[in-house]
Design an enzyme around this catalytic site. Sequence first.
Site, short mmCIF file in Angstrom:
data_model
loop_
_atom_site.label_atom_id
_atom_site.label_comp_id
_atom_site.label_asym_id
_atom_site.label_seq_id
_atom_site.Cartn_x
_atom_site.Cartn_y
_atom_site.Cartn_z
N GLY A 69 -6.33 -1.46 3.56
CA GLY A 69 -5.84 -0.60 4.61
C GLY A 69 -4.55 0.08 4.20
N THR A 73 0.91 3.93 -1.73
CA THR A 73 2.01 3.03 -2.07
C THR A 73 2.32 3.16 -3.56
OG1 THR A 73 0.54 1.16 -2.53
CG2 THR A 73 1.42 1.33 -0.30
N TYR A 74 3.54 2.79 -3.90
CA TYR A 74 3.96 2.70 -5.30
C TYR A 74 4.05 1.24 -5.68
CZ TYR A 74 7.08 2.31 -9.29
OH TYR A 74 7.62 1.97 -10.51
N ALA A 148 6.02 -3.60 1.91
CA ALA A 148 4.80 -2.96 2.40
C ALA A 148 3.70 -4.00 2.54
CB ALA A 148 4.36 -1.86 1.45
N ILE A 149 2.80 -3.75 3.50
CA ILE A 149 1.67 -4.65 3.76
C ILE A 149 0.39 -3.83 3.66
CG2 ILE A 149 0.61 -6.27 5.37
CD1 ILE A 149 3.39 -7.17 4.73
N CYS A 179 3.42 5.11 2.40
CA CYS A 179 2.68 4.67 3.59
C CYS A 179 2.54 5.79 4.62
CB CYS A 179 3.33 3.44 4.21
SG CYS A 179 3.42 2.03 3.08
#
Length: 219
Positions: A69, A73-74, A148-149, A179
């Site tokens: 999901g 992102t990096y 981040a998730i 994100c």
Amino acid sequence: MEWRVSDGLTGYEEAVATMEARAAAIHAGEADELVWLVEHPPLYTAGTSARTEDLLEPDRFPVFPSRRGGQFTYHGPGQRIAYTMLDLNRRGRDVRRFVWNLEEWVIRTLAEFGVTGERRAGRVGVWVVRPEKPPLPDGSPAEDKIAAIGVRLRRWVSFHGLAINVEPDLEHFSGIVPCGIRGHGVTSLVDLGLPVTMGDLDAALERTFDTVFTRIRQE
């Protein structure tokens, strides 16, 4: 439950293949749950909600589509990735609660270093208020993202997980809209003035894991 830390840089495609195989084995009852801590070489990943316009520099680093999901992102050296392969068939089939627990794990880990990590409605991940920076246009305090998730579930076994910035090159985030969230910055433990090493963070992650997630005994 297995806790694994990989030295050096782990290729992204290798990591995904390993996670998928382990998640299948966990579902089949052939392997224990796994928390796997890695670092990646510089790269961008595109989650299932990624928008093309948020990839600002498509030729800067390799870009990998990801079925987790989230958006772009990096990942890179100095960022700790915690891949969590947990069996939600046994932990409760509640995706929102699982994401909340991942955030809580990060928040409690950051607290070990005196950092107050916070959630924000509509913004998955963990944020740090930066009162020393100019306020936002609406007058609210500036905030930077520190973790981040992004998760995926297959037959209610999780994989992918979270990323915490220890000492990455923060300029590398400028090639994407992290994100998909505009108007906020990105920070790290070292950027906050804390001389935290990757080993320090790993120890804190392991200490705080059991305060959020119950370790389930393998039958």
